[in-house]
Motif scaffolding. Sequence first.
Motif, mmCIF file in Angstrom:
data_model
loop_
_atom_site.group_PDB
_atom_site.id
_atom_site.type_symbol
_atom_site.label_atom_id
_atom_site.label_comp_id
_atom_site.label_asym_id
_atom_site.label_seq_id
_atom_site.Cartn_x
_atom_site.Cartn_y
_atom_site.Cartn_z
ATOM 1 N N ALA A 207 12.025 15.616 4.080
ATOM 2 C CA ALA A 207 11.182 15.668 3.583
ATOM 3 C C ALA A 207 9.989 17.671 3.759
ATOM 4 O O ALA A 207 9.478 17.906 3.023
ATOM 5 N N GLU A 208 9.909 17.826 5.337
ATOM 6 C CA GLU A 208 9.214 18.748 6.068
ATOM 7 C C GLU A 208 9.824 19.501 5.140
ATOM 8 O O GLU A 208 9.182 20.316 5.392
ATOM 9 N N GLU A 209 11.108 19.819 5.323
ATOM 10 C CA GLU A 209 11.602 20.711 5.121
ATOM 11 C C GLU A 209 12.073 21.321 3.943
ATOM 12 O O GLU A 209 11.201 22.966 3.275
ATOM 13 N N GLN A 210 12.118 20.375 3.134
ATOM 14 C CA GLN A 210 11.826 20.577 1.091
ATOM 15 C C GLN A 210 10.495 21.328 1.322
ATOM 16 O O GLN A 210 10.678 21.938 -0.118
ATOM 17 N N ARG A 211 9.515 20.595 1.619
ATOM 18 C CA ARG A 211 8.062 21.564 0.996
ATOM 19 C C ARG A 211 8.197 23.176 1.530
ATOM 20 O O ARG A 211 7.263 23.405 0.855
ATOM 21 N N ARG A 212 8.930 23.222 2.521
ATOM 22 C CA ARG A 212 8.305 24.652 2.977
ATOM 23 C C ARG A 212 9.145 25.132 2.506
ATOM 24 O O ARG A 212 8.440 26.448 2.306
ATOM 25 N N ILE A 213 10.316 24.408 1.834
ATOM 26 C CA ILE A 213 11.421 25.524 0.929
ATOM 27 C C ILE A 213 10.545 26.002 -0.677
ATOM 28 O O ILE A 213 10.644 26.444 -0.961
ATOM 29 N N LEU A 214 10.171 24.794 -0.459
ATOM 30 C CA LEU A 214 9.564 24.757 -1.894
ATOM 31 C C LEU A 214 8.286 25.548 -2.132
ATOM 32 O O LEU A 214 8.314 26.887 -2.989
ATOM 33 N N GLU A 215 7.193 25.708 -1.067
ATOM 34 C CA GLU A 215 6.750 26.890 -0.841
ATOM 35 C C GLU A 215 6.940 28.594 -0.907
ATOM 36 O O GLU A 215 6.142 28.821 -1.022
ATOM 37 N N LEU A 216 7.863 28.165 -0.123
ATOM 38 C CA LEU A 216 8.916 29.775 -0.151
ATOM 39 C C LEU A 216 8.826 30.305 -1.634
ATOM 40 O O LEU A 216 9.752 31.459 -1.564
ATOM 41 N N GLY A 217 9.319 29.640 -2.489
ATOM 42 C CA GLY A 217 9.769 29.230 -3.571
ATOM 43 C C GLY A 217 11.176 29.575 -4.248
ATOM 44 O O GLY A 217 11.844 30.223 -5.152
ATOM 45 N N ILE A 218 12.099 28.889 -3.398
ATOM 46 C CA ILE A 218 13.305 28.617 -3.402
ATOM 47 C C ILE A 218 13.072 27.524 -4.528
ATOM 48 O O ILE A 218 12.785 26.508 -3.603
ATOM 49 N N THR A 219 13.856 27.466 -5.344
ATOM 50 C CA THR A 219 12.893 26.492 -6.484
ATOM 51 C C THR A 219 15.105 25.222 -6.834
ATOM 52 O O THR A 219 15.140 24.779 -7.330
ATOM 53 N N GLY A 220 16.275 26.394 -6.898
ATOM 54 C CA GLY A 220 17.422 26.571 -6.932
ATOM 55 C C GLY A 220 17.988 25.188 -6.717
ATOM 56 O O GLY A 220 17.686 25.232 -4.852
ATOM 57 N N PRO A 221 19.510 24.419 -6.835
ATOM 58 C CA PRO A 221 20.142 23.902 -5.940
ATOM 59 C C PRO A 221 20.602 24.612 -4.983
ATOM 60 O O PRO A 221 20.638 22.914 -3.515
ATOM 61 N N GLU A 222 20.693 25.899 -4.284
ATOM 62 C CA GLU A 222 20.573 26.376 -2.257
ATOM 63 C C GLU A 222 19.861 25.913 -2.097
ATOM 64 O O GLU A 222 20.164 25.524 -0.579
ATOM 65 N N GLY A 223 18.264 25.244 -2.549
ATOM 66 C CA GLY A 223 17.335 24.788 -1.640
ATOM 67 C C GLY A 223 17.444 23.362 -1.265
ATOM 68 O O GLY A 223 17.137 22.733 -0.103
ATOM 69 N N HIS A 224 18.426 22.570 -2.088
ATOM 70 C CA HIS A 224 19.191 21.749 -1.404
ATOM 71 C C HIS A 224 19.950 21.442 -0.236
ATOM 72 O O HIS A 224 19.035 21.028 0.886
ATOM 73 N N VAL A 225 20.417 22.623 0.299
ATOM 74 C CA VAL A 225 21.709 22.064 1.278
ATOM 75 C C VAL A 225 20.287 23.089 2.405
ATOM 76 O O VAL A 225 20.696 22.789 3.350
ATOM 77 N N LEU A 226 19.408 23.948 2.349
ATOM 78 C CA LEU A 226 18.515 25.138 3.200
ATOM 79 C C LEU A 226 17.849 23.438 3.697
ATOM 80 O O LEU A 226 17.383 23.980 4.814
ATOM 81 N N SER A 227 17.203 22.748 2.777
ATOM 82 C CA SER A 227 16.452 21.387 3.049
ATOM 83 C C SER A 227 17.216 20.280 3.958
ATOM 84 O O SER A 227 16.591 19.760 4.167
ATOM 85 N N HIS A 228 18.749 20.202 4.104
ATOM 86 C CA HIS A 228 19.302 19.833 4.876
ATOM 87 C C HIS A 228 20.291 20.005 5.283
ATOM 88 O O HIS A 228 21.520 20.295 5.258
ATOM 89 N N PRO A 229 19.480 21.165 6.099
ATOM 90 C CA PRO A 229 20.562 21.470 7.791
ATOM 91 C C PRO A 229 21.708 20.509 8.265
ATOM 92 O O PRO A 229 20.766 18.938 8.315
ATOM 93 N N GLU A 230 22.349 20.689 8.912
ATOM 94 C CA GLU A 230 23.905 19.980 9.413
ATOM 95 C C GLU A 230 23.665 19.723 10.229
ATOM 96 O O GLU A 230 23.901 18.271 10.708
ATOM 97 N N GLU A 231 22.646 19.449 11.246
ATOM 98 C CA GLU A 231 22.285 18.657 12.236
ATOM 99 C C GLU A 231 21.242 17.732 12.246
ATOM 100 O O GLU A 231 20.890 16.912 12.802
ATOM 101 N N VAL A 232 20.646 17.473 10.508
ATOM 102 C CA VAL A 232 19.973 16.293 10.777
ATOM 103 C C VAL A 232 20.804 15.212 10.486
ATOM 104 O O VAL A 232 20.855 13.838 10.323
ATOM 105 N N GLU A 233 21.965 15.447 9.595
ATOM 106 C CA GLU A 233 23.374 14.590 9.773
ATOM 107 C C GLU A 233 23.009 13.905 10.586
ATOM 108 O O GLU A 233 23.425 12.878 11.619
ATOM 109 N N ALA A 234 23.870 15.399 12.140
ATOM 110 C CA ALA A 234 24.988 14.962 13.620
ATOM 111 C C ALA A 234 23.577 13.797 13.568
ATOM 112 O O ALA A 234 23.838 12.839 14.831
ATOM 113 N N GLU A 235 21.901 14.301 14.030
ATOM 114 C CA GLU A 235 21.177 13.619 14.657
ATOM 115 C C GLU A 235 21.070 11.632 13.759
ATOM 116 O O GLU A 235 20.960 10.771 14.797
ATOM 117 N N ALA A 236 21.137 12.128 12.665
ATOM 118 C CA ALA A 236 20.859 10.623 12.712
ATOM 119 C C ALA A 236 22.310 9.973 12.767
ATOM 120 O O ALA A 236 22.332 8.746 12.844
#
Length: 551
Positions: A207-236
């Motif tokens: 949720a925090e990463e999505q907000r940050r990336i949208l604020e940077l002006g990244i709105t396309g599908p690449e923003g999805h993977v940038l806001s879901h870094p691999e380590e957040v999956e491993a941590e969970a």
Amino acid sequence: MSGYQGKKNIPRITSDRLLIKGAKIVNDDQSFLADIYMEDGVIKQIGDNLIVPGGVKIIEAHGKMVMPGGIDVHTRFQMPDRGMVAADDFYQGTRASLAGGTTMIIDHVVPEPGVSLVAAFKQWREWADSKSCCDYSLHVDVTDWNKGTQEEMETLVKDHGVNSFLIYLAYKDVFQLSDSQIYEVFSVIRDLGAIAQVHAENGDIIAEEQRRILELGITGPEGHVLSHPEEVEAEAVNRSVTIANQTNCPLYITKVMSKSAADVIALARKKGAVVYGEPISASLGTDGTHYWSKNWAKAAAYVTSPPLSPDPTTPDYLNSLLSCGDLQVTGSAHCTFQTCQRAVGKDDFTLIPEGTNGTEERMSLIWDKCVVTGKMDENQFVAVTSTNAAKIFNLYPRKGRIAVGSDADLVLWDPDITKIISAKSHNLAVEYNIFEGTEVRGGPLVVISQGKIVLEEGSLHATEGCGRYISRKPFPDQVYKRIKARSRVMKTSPAKQQQPQQQHVTHQPVRNLHQSGFSLSGAQVDDNVPRRTTQRIVAPPGGKANITSLG
């Protein structure tokens, strides 16, 4: 029963009696040559020179492999998402499953916030009963946790044949549960004899990463993977394993998408945890480099959570872990949306409806990536495409096995057939296929579902609404034997367990290394032992020539 098919009396496609001659029967533990006779949707005889009644349709296998029909453990057909519905409904979805050699699916019931689990389950039953072309079962997602939820889970297990519930660690403020709630849910699931499934991602960080990336002006599908870094999956995944270990609850991680998440599961299993991992068609067959495609519609077609890894070596790594047993089952997480539906997120990637295709391609992809490459043999292939799932979800040996008394869900498999996956030829309602242009070797020649031929010579004869709901009993042996053993060990209090060990260590005889048999005074330990009389060496070792003459 024999004259009835689905919801309407439709003339039967084939005879109720089928005989497969000269088959190489492939189960998860052995392969052997034999004939198979089936009647009324059940395997009646296996052997050579079978005596069968007249009016039997014969399929000549000519030594080709016949294996249990695939079980797709994770589908999301017809799924509602923010006012839209997934493009492939239960008819289109199960039809595609059959075309790929899958004869049973397990779909996910997703109750909208405020809707009861039982009401949502009944809604899914209604949709699937009227449209499904093959047998199906249902997992139920726990999207909210309150006092009433526990009673509903008990009702679903006892009265409706559900033995698996999914919990979300992601989708903050929608489906996400807190760690303390997850602890409670896992405890309930364990007592009910069900399996805890987890969608593993850290929803707070996302949720925090999505907000940050949208604020940077990244709105396309690449923003999805940038806001879901691999380590957040491993941590969970790691957090889920920890909570499951504390509650002694069997754990099942859905949609294993990255190397690090798979490694956490593999390590937990090596330490003895009761945890299973489910990679999906997408993570085994393609990668996340496509999120940066200049074609928005193509990039958006890959949006799913957790996202596909941008590391192009990930699919090969996950296929290796699947082959060696560190990951055990495969699903497709098939949930498709048309480009016009995904376009609601054209200016904000967080609004793109999520999901990819994969139910039709799953078995051929795994054969091509694992068996053709020599990572696994045909028996392991059967294990990861049907048998392991059947054992974990208590469908075995009715499903996932070719044996007398098992359901007649079979696939005559051709290991040499080659096919290029394309949206032009797939059996789906969507106009885009994430595996477009991928060439795969291995595929079904004949598919038999409920004892009826549904695929033969490239033509599909699926019947809408003939799929049966298969109820699943709690406490599957494959899973709960170990859980029960652990609970017996845990009943002995930790204090009592440690005490004998401490006493044991204290009383162990210890040699004092400061004492020695050597003394500077010249006295020796063996001085009191009478000495032997001196013996003259006549021929020393090496012969007399070895003795130097001194005189």
